[in-house]
Design an enzyme around this catalytic site. Structure first.
Site, PDB file in Angstrom:
ATOM      1  N   GLU A 192      54.999  -6.050 -42.360  1.00 54.10           N
ATOM      2  CA  GLU A 192      56.077  -5.154 -42.791  1.00 54.10           C
ATOM      3  C   GLU A 192      56.083  -4.936 -44.303  1.00 54.10           C
ATOM      4  OE1 GLU A 192      56.383  -7.665 -40.720  1.00 54.10           O
ATOM      5  OE2 GLU A 192      57.361  -6.976 -38.879  1.00 54.10           O
ATOM      6  N   PHE A 205      68.310 -14.793 -31.148  1.00 58.21           N
ATOM      7  CA  PHE A 205      66.876 -14.763 -31.434  1.00 58.21           C
ATOM      8  C   PHE A 205      66.539 -13.610 -32.379  1.00 58.21           C
ATOM      9  CE2 PHE A 205      62.568 -13.215 -30.296  1.00 58.21           C
ATOM     10  CZ  PHE A 205      61.869 -14.293 -30.807  1.00 58.21           C
ATOM     11  N   GLN A 206      65.826 -13.915 -33.420  1.00 56.73           N
ATOM     12  CA  GLN A 206      65.427 -12.944 -34.444  1.00 56.73           C
ATOM     13  C   GLN A 206      66.611 -12.239 -35.095  1.00 56.73           C
ATOM     14  OE1 GLN A 206      62.212 -10.462 -32.855  1.00 56.73           O
ATOM     15  NE2 GLN A 206      60.729 -11.953 -33.626  1.00 56.73           N
ATOM     16  N   LYS A 255      70.645  -3.220 -31.783  1.00 58.85           N
ATOM     17  CA  LYS A 255      69.838  -2.594 -30.729  1.00 58.85           C
ATOM     18  C   LYS A 255      70.664  -1.698 -29.817  1.00 58.85           C
ATOM     19  CE  LYS A 255      66.468  -3.822 -27.178  1.00 58.85           C
ATOM     20  NZ  LYS A 255      65.773  -4.948 -26.510  1.00 58.85           N
ATOM     21  N   MET A 304      45.188 -12.648 -65.296  1.00 60.44           N
ATOM     22  CA  MET A 304      46.250 -12.652 -66.301  1.00 60.44           C
ATOM     23  C   MET A 304      46.807 -14.068 -66.485  1.00 60.44           C
ATOM     24  SD  MET A 304      47.582 -10.639 -68.491  1.00 60.44           S
ATOM     25  CE  MET A 304      47.857  -8.883 -68.205  1.00 60.44           C
TER      26      MET A 304
END
Lengths: 581, 187
Positions: free
Chosen positions: A65, A127-128, A177, A493
């Site tokens: 993502e 969940f999630q 959802k 760097m």
């Protein structure tokens, strides 16, 4: 506080055929002109994926993502439009955060859409489940959870309006959802129906303060414009050149201001700041009028603010009032769109005589500074491959017309200094947040957003390894990104700072990486390796012929530093130039 | 539209003092989080923050009492103003305004008339009244400007102060132009 109906609550009298929230989301995207979205499915956003085929939306299945968020950001920056990323609840949403923060710092408009657990499960550690709005608040311009299917059409339209208006930024919409699954009869709002009283919109039109600025310009002997990202956001680069020509004022640019003016323009001074050109920094320190337009005067430009532009009256033009006076003393602050201010100046400024003395001063400083640090260490002249030479050759090969997406670190500075940019929207980089791993996924978005241009990602071996999973995305969708890995087997760097500031105490600067050519072979991506300067032009030409993605692994001289360099806590007048030059 | 600031924000005009800020905000979940989060991110310690509905449906009014440097605070308020949820921000410090705070206190009942008279005097100095009294405990309320509240609370320490609950400051601009504020129509 008690929740009351959404302030843009829809009018019940105007109803349309019922459709589920997921379809309303997609309709809203299409209405906003979205053609491409970057996403990763998951349980809570599957209702959207279930209807996605019905809409003219190309979905790019990213491999992480974060890549989706950077791709949406790259799409926005290359096109001036609004990129869109989709992620599921919990880990998916959290993986967007780096990309949101990157876009926020650089004022990039984008819309992130996340799913969440059904409303009845919110707050129950389902969940999630995660409070993504709570997490995203400080790194977005706006974030909200849409709790009712009837709110979906307004929420989507508002998200785009907020993202692109005034000072742009990322917006996150979180959809439980069941909000995506339930039906609504609410139509999409017309623009005039959007009520966003808290949205700061710049006053458009003439800018009366241009009177005072015109007088200051007339009184100045050594004026300098410092132009930032705001000029491109306002799509005002042509106006900037016209103002420069009318007033005969040289134009410097910040990192994100690259492309504000053609670097070959006679009034282009160049890149300013921590690793900017010495002659530009000298001009800032010597000018008697500094006109900052659409820049933040951030610490990578100013260094120690008490010694910044000590001889100048400082003017700050920004669309965001909170930027004015934030970092440096300001003699004249103007809250305005950069384009409006430049147009207002054009209406007022008389044609100036060439500022012969000031420009001669610039030319002599430039001669010294380019002789000292052009092509960095100069190692390429001795047959050793150096990064500046690679970047220069990519610029030459593409006639400076490619979109160049740089990562963060030395590669970013080499790209900024040596590519030779000509046009706006061609240089993309994570300037404010400094997000390593930005280049490859952002280039993916840029290549899809601006397919008429060749797209190059210039990335170190450190940043490349942070998001190289997107190679698979490039292959799956045959996205023609050419990746130039400036490979020094180091965090360059970090190594440079440890050498100069930490007494050569190198810790965690060495970086093991895979054989990139064989890695690309495994992905089905044509790849080349170059280790000598005389191989560079050839492999660039080969990579340009590839129909899809391609990669070149440039094995660099390992000890190359980026000079000049402004050390932490120091000012623009005491830059380190590097012993080797 | 012009913001003329010859002083560098947060540096030269570093007068550290208490500010009272009034913010008109959209009444939605997350607004309080967004406002307090912005102040937290810039290391401001909030002395008090009150929020309540207004006569305009969907709008709430926040009063934020906060200590900080003038320059820093001015910059933070400009950042607050750009939040979508924030409709208007006014620093009431240094301009006419009304400010009141409500405090509930629990006291050990006074012993003797002199003690009782003194206690009533202290309560009266801060717009107070006794709300409940029985043999073991008195409860009272104070309603006054923060200074008067602080003086009264100090005095109450020697009058059996056992517990207190402060509501935080509420404030309202009181200059002539402030009867109609930024989009909110008068009652």
């Amino acid at each position: 506080m008690t929740a009351v109906p959404h302030p843009s609550a829809p009018q019940p009298e105007r109803q349309v055929e019922p459709r589920i929230g997921a379809r309303a989301v997609c309709e809203g995207l299409v209405r906003e002109g979205v053609t491409t979205i970057f996403g990763y499915p998951g349980g809570t956003v599957l209702p959207i994926y279930d209807v996605l085929r019905e809409f003219p939306l190309r979905h790019i299945l990213v491999r992480h993502e974060q890549g989706g968020a950077h791709a949406a950001d790259g799409f926005s920056r290359a096109t001036g439009g609004v990129g869109v990323a989709i992620a599921t609840s919990g880990p998916g949403a959290i993986n967007l955060v780096t990309g949101l923060a990157t876009a926020m710092m650089d004022s990039v408009p984008m819309v992130a859409i996340t799913g969440n657990v059904p409303r009845a499960l919110l707050g129950k550690d389902a969940f999630q489940e995660t409070d993504i709005v709570g997490i995203a608040l400080p790194v977005t311009k706006f974030a909200t959870v849409v709790m009712d299917p009837d709110e979906v059409p307004f929420a989507v339209a508002e998200a785009f309006e907020i993202a692109r208006s005034g000072r742009p930024g990322p917006v996150l919409l979180d959809f439980p959802k069941d909000v995506l699954q339930e039906e609504t009869r609410v139509p999409h709002p017309e623009p005039y129906e959007l009520r966003l009283p808290g949205l700061l919109r710049p006053v458009r039109g003439d800018v009366p303060e241009a009177d005072e600025l015109t007088e200051m310009i007339a009184a100045a002997e050594r004026p300098l414009i410092l132009s930032g990202h705001g000029v491109q956001i306002a799509d005002a680069t042509d106006l900037l050149s016209q103002v420069a020509e009318r007033s005969e004022i040289p134009v410097a640019h910040t990192l994100l201001g690259i492309g504000n003016i053609d670097e070959t323009h006679r009034l282009s001074a160049g890149y300013a700041g921590m690793h900017g050109w010495m002659h530009v920094n000298k001009m800032i320190q010597q000018c008697d009028l500094l006109i900052g337009i659409g820049c933040r005067y951030d610490d990578r430009i100013t260094g120690k603010t008490s010694t910044f532009a000590p001889n100048a009256k400082i003017v700050h033009v920004d669309v965001d009032r909170s930027e004015i006076g934030k970092n440096v003393r300001t003699d004249l602050g103007i809250v305005a769109d950069a384009g409006d201010l430049l147009a207002a100046l054009l209406r007022r400024l008389p044609q100036s005589e060439p500022r012969t003395e000031w420009m001669a001063q610039l030319a002599s400083w430039r001669e010294v500074s380019e002789a000292r640090s052009w092509h960095g260490s100069g190692a390429w002249r001795e047959g050793r491959l150096s990064a500046d030479y690679v970047v220069d050759q990519i610029g030459e090969a593409t006639d400076h017309q490619a979109t160049l997406v740089s990562d963060v670190g030395q590669n970013q500075m080499w790209a900024a200094r040596y590519f030779g940019f000509r046009k706006p929207f061609h240089h993309l980089s994570s300037g404010g947040l400094g997000t390593m791993g930005y280049a490859v996924p952002a280039a993916m978005g840029a290549a899809l957003g601006a397919p008429e241009r060749e797209t190059w990602a210039v990335v170190g071996d450190g940043g490349f390894q942070m998001t190289m999973q997107e190679l698979a995305t490039l292959v799956q969708d045959q996205i023609p990104v050419r990746i130039a890995v400036l490979n020094n087997h180091r965090l360059g760097m970090i190594r440079q700072w440890q050498e100069i500031i930490y007494d050569e105490n190198y810790h965690s600067a060495e970086l093991l990486g895979p054989d990139l050519v064989r890695l690309c072979e495994a992905y089905g991506i044509p790849a080349w390796r170059a280790t000598r300067p005389d191989e560079v032009a050839g492999v660039i030409a080969e990579a340009r012929k590839a129909p899809g993605p391609a990669l070149i692994d440039f094995h660099l001289d390992e000890a190359q530093n980026v000079y000049p360099m402004m050390l932490p806590g120091k000012g623009l007048s005491d830059m380190v130039e590097g012993a080797a030059e | 539209m012009a913001a003329r600031q010859t002083r560098p924000a947060g540096e030269a005009d570093a007068i550290h003092r208490r500010h009272v800020v009034s913010a008109l905000v959209v009444d939605r979940p997350g607004t309080l989080n967004r406002v307090s989060g912005l102040l937290r991110a810039r290391s401001f310690n909030i002395e008090s923050l009150t929020v309540g509905t207004t006569h305009e449906p969907g709008h709430s009014r926040m009063t934020i009492a906060i200590r900080g440097d003038d320059g820093h605070l001015r910059q933070v308020l400009a950042q607050l103003e750009r939040l979508i949820e924030v409709l208007d921000v006014t620093d009431l410090t240094g301009r006419p305004h009304l400010e009141l705070e409500l405090v509930l206190v629990e006291l050990t009942p006074p012993r003797g008339t002199a003690d009782k008279r003194e206690l009533e005097g202290v309560l009266a100095s801060a717009g107070g009244e006794i709300l409940t009294r029985d043999a073991s405990v008195w409860r009272a309320r104070l309603t006054a400007a923060p200074d008067a509240i602080n003086r009264a609370l100090e005095a109450l320490r020697s009058h059996g102060l056992r517990r207190l609950v402060r509501a935080g400051a509420v404030a309202m601009a009181a200059d002539s132009s402030s009867d109609i504020e930024n989009g909110a129509t008068p009652e």
